[in-house]
Write an enzyme that holds these catalytic residues in place. Structure first.
Site, PDB file in Angstrom:
ATOM      1  N   VAL A 125      10.932   2.944  11.466  1.00 16.90           N
ATOM      2  CA  VAL A 125       9.992   3.864  12.132  1.00 16.90           C
ATOM      3  C   VAL A 125      10.136   3.864  13.656  1.00 16.90           C
ATOM      4  O   VAL A 125       9.705   4.814  14.312  1.00 16.90           O
ATOM      5  CB  VAL A 125       8.519   3.568  11.750  1.00 16.90           C
ATOM      6  CG1 VAL A 125       8.254   3.886  10.299  1.00 16.90           C
ATOM      7  CG2 VAL A 125       8.114   2.132  12.104  1.00 16.90           C
ATOM      8  N   MET A 178       0.815  -1.229   0.000  1.00 20.15           N
ATOM      9  CA  MET A 178       0.000   0.000   0.000  1.00 20.15           C
ATOM     10  C   MET A 178       0.838   1.263   0.000  1.00 20.15           C
ATOM     11  O   MET A 178       0.470   2.259  -0.618  1.00 20.15           O
ATOM     12  CB  MET A 178      -0.878   0.011   1.256  1.00 20.15           C
ATOM     13  CG  MET A 178      -2.147  -0.759   1.086  1.00 20.15           C
ATOM     14  SD  MET A 178      -3.094  -0.596   2.592  1.00 20.15           S
ATOM     15  CE  MET A 178      -3.151  -2.277   3.093  1.00 20.15           C
ATOM     16  N   TYR A 228      -1.280  -7.226  17.075  1.00 20.48           N
ATOM     17  CA  TYR A 228      -1.633  -6.376  15.922  1.00 20.48           C
ATOM     18  C   TYR A 228      -2.889  -5.551  16.245  1.00 20.48           C
ATOM     19  O   TYR A 228      -2.928  -4.346  16.018  1.00 20.48           O
ATOM     20  CB  TYR A 228      -1.865  -7.282  14.709  1.00 20.48           C
ATOM     21  CG  TYR A 228      -2.116  -6.555  13.412  1.00 20.48           C
ATOM     22  CD1 TYR A 228      -1.057  -6.039  12.669  1.00 20.48           C
ATOM     23  CD2 TYR A 228      -3.404  -6.399  12.906  1.00 20.48           C
ATOM     24  CE1 TYR A 228      -1.285  -5.386  11.460  1.00 20.48           C
ATOM     25  CE2 TYR A 228      -3.638  -5.757  11.703  1.00 20.48           C
ATOM     26  CZ  TYR A 228      -2.566  -5.256  10.984  1.00 20.48           C
ATOM     27  OH  TYR A 228      -2.799  -4.601   9.792  1.00 20.48           O
TER      28      TYR A 228
HETATM   29  P1  NAD Z   1       3.459  -4.878   3.397  1.00 17.71           P
HETATM   30  O1  NAD Z   1       4.076  -5.874   4.315  1.00 17.71           O
HETATM   31  O2  NAD Z   1       3.248  -5.254   1.989  1.00 17.71           O
HETATM   32  O3  NAD Z   1       4.276  -3.511   3.435  1.00 17.71           O
HETATM   33  C1  NAD Z   1       4.666  -2.941   4.658  1.00 17.71           C
HETATM   34  C2  NAD Z   1       5.940  -2.161   4.457  1.00 17.71           C
HETATM   35  O4  NAD Z   1       6.348  -1.661   5.737  1.00 17.71           O
HETATM   36  C3  NAD Z   1       7.103  -3.026   3.922  1.00 17.71           C
HETATM   37  O5  NAD Z   1       7.711  -2.393   2.831  1.00 17.71           O
HETATM   38  C4  NAD Z   1       8.024  -3.145   5.115  1.00 17.71           C
HETATM   39  O6  NAD Z   1       9.390  -3.270   4.772  1.00 17.71           O
HETATM   40  C5  NAD Z   1       7.755  -1.824   5.839  1.00 17.71           C
HETATM   41  N1  NAD Z   1       8.195  -1.879   7.222  1.00 17.71           N
HETATM   42  C6  NAD Z   1       8.054  -2.891   8.115  1.00 17.71           C
HETATM   43  N2  NAD Z   1       8.656  -2.572   9.273  1.00 17.71           N
HETATM   44  C7  NAD Z   1       9.169  -1.323   9.118  1.00 17.71           C
HETATM   45  C8  NAD Z   1       9.892  -0.453   9.969  1.00 17.71           C
HETATM   46  N3  NAD Z   1      10.251  -0.810  11.212  1.00 17.71           N
HETATM   47  N4  NAD Z   1      10.239   0.769   9.483  1.00 17.71           N
HETATM   48  C9  NAD Z   1       9.908   1.121   8.216  1.00 17.71           C
HETATM   49  N5  NAD Z   1       9.243   0.340   7.366  1.00 17.71           N
HETATM   50  C10 NAD Z   1       8.877  -0.880   7.820  1.00 17.71           C
HETATM   51  O7  NAD Z   1       2.084  -4.457   4.075  1.00 17.71           O
HETATM   52  P2  NAD Z   1       0.808  -3.660   3.519  1.00 17.71           P
HETATM   53  O8  NAD Z   1      -0.287  -4.621   3.398  1.00 17.71           O
HETATM   54  O9  NAD Z   1       1.171  -2.786   2.387  1.00 17.71           O
HETATM   55  O10 NAD Z   1       0.492  -2.806   4.832  1.00 17.71           O
HETATM   56  C11 NAD Z   1       0.548  -1.396   4.907  1.00 17.71           C
HETATM   57  C12 NAD Z   1      -0.208  -0.978   6.149  1.00 17.71           C
HETATM   58  O11 NAD Z   1      -1.574  -1.353   6.012  1.00 17.71           O
HETATM   59  C13 NAD Z   1       0.288  -1.640   7.438  1.00 17.71           C
HETATM   60  O12 NAD Z   1       0.248  -0.709   8.485  1.00 17.71           O
HETATM   61  C14 NAD Z   1      -0.738  -2.742   7.657  1.00 17.71           C
HETATM   62  O13 NAD Z   1      -0.823  -3.095   9.028  1.00 17.71           O
HETATM   63  C15 NAD Z   1      -1.985  -2.094   7.137  1.00 17.71           C
HETATM   64  N6  NAD Z   1      -3.039  -3.019   6.761  1.00 17.71           N
HETATM   65  C16 NAD Z   1      -2.826  -4.003   5.840  1.00 17.71           C
HETATM   66  C17 NAD Z   1      -3.877  -4.839   5.469  1.00 17.71           C
HETATM   67  C18 NAD Z   1      -3.743  -5.913   4.411  1.00 17.71           C
HETATM   68  O14 NAD Z   1      -4.638  -6.753   4.276  1.00 17.71           O
HETATM   69  N7  NAD Z   1      -2.695  -5.918   3.614  1.00 17.71           N
HETATM   70  C19 NAD Z   1      -5.128  -4.675   6.059  1.00 17.71           C
HETATM   71  C20 NAD Z   1      -5.309  -3.667   7.011  1.00 17.71           C
HETATM   72  C21 NAD Z   1      -4.257  -2.839   7.343  1.00 17.71           C
END
Ligand code: NAD
Length: 249
Positions: free
Chosen positions: A61, A18, A152
């Protein structure tokens, strides 16, 4: 005219999923974007593909010094940030009785302490400038509970609450803060193999499919832009109706 013309944005976790989709749509709408992640190679590639309107900056972060360096890079290259998307997050599965303390802490560090540090460091620059929009990416796990996801869920409810405190504290300085709550979205987090997903978990939703990262990025775009100028301290949901309620038919 772009919907983010002239704005400078910082997007965390933007090397994929995202965050990458948000960085892409923000640049397409006229913003200059600092792509941040712990995945340096992937993040560099995303920024390179976006040309002069993006740079990559390494950011864990949970590390306050990293945040200071990211802010300095943003200010040096593009100017004071107008938009911060606290998107980076991690997911760990374990029942509470089996969850190890270190694992619980690590989820909170990334998903809750991370956005706190971002709001503290970047929020200081935004409030001094008298403008800004912060989008905290929570989850529908910040609206309801899930078994196996205690850490989470706790982190995402925490972020939803922290969003409201920040909105109240920053409001008079012209900075808005909202939380975004996606449902299941097809990213490496939800679909690590990148293959065809089992549709079964989504069939009960009013929109019976998994979401696409671009659909969430459109909501982030609205919240980042001046189009959401009267919204702060609020929850914005994009979940295919997953939290609408039960189908009794
Ligand atoms: P993803 O795992 O594809 O991407 C997450 C990104 O965050 C990765 O590039 C990762 O390297 C980075 N990351 C992880 N730890 C980090 C840190 N300590 N510092 C900096 N970057 C870091 O996940 P996504 O699905 O794109 O998720 C994006 C957001 O949306 C997250 O907060 C997730 O909790 C939330 N979310 C995702 C879903 C889903 O179904 N995919 C649903 C609800 C919420």
């Amino acid at each position: 005219m772009g919907r983010l013309d002239g704005k400078v944005a910082i997007v965390t976790g933007a090397a994929r999923g995202m965050g990458e989709a948000e960085a892409r749509v923000f640049v397409a709408e006229g913003a200059r974007v600092v792509v941040c992640d712990v995945l340096d190679d992937e993040g560099e590639l995303v920024a390179k593909a976006l040309g002069d309107h993006a740079i990559f900056a390494h950011l864990d972060v949970a590390n306050e010094t990293d945040w200071q360096l990211v802010l300095a890079a943003a200010e040096h290259t593009f100017g004071t940030p107008d938009v911060l998307v606290n998107n980076a997050g991690i997911l760990r599965f374990a029942p509470i009785l089996m969850m190890d303390r270190t694992e619980f802490d690590s989820v909170l560090q990334v998903n809750l302490v991370g956005p706190f540090l971002g709001m503290k460091v970047v929020g200081a620059a935004m409030t001094a400038a008298g403008r800004g929009s912060i989008v905290n990416v929570s989850s529908i796990g910040g609206l309801i509970g899930y078994s196996m996801l205690g850490a989470y869920v706790a982190s995402k409810w925490g972020l939803r609450g922290l969003t409201k405190s920040a909105a109240i504290e920053f409001g008079k300085s012209g900075v808005r803060v909202n939380s975004l709550h996606p449902g299941g979205v097809d990213t490496p987090m939800a679909n690590p193999s990148g293959g065809d997903l089992d549709p079964t978990p989504y069939l009960g939703q009013p929109i019976p499919r998994i979401g696409r990262p671009e659909e969430i990025a459109q909501l982030a775009l609205f919240l980042a832009s001046d189009e959401s100028s009267f919204s702060t301290g609020s929850e914005f949901v994009a979940d295919g109706g997953a939290t609408a309620g039960k189908d009794m038919g």
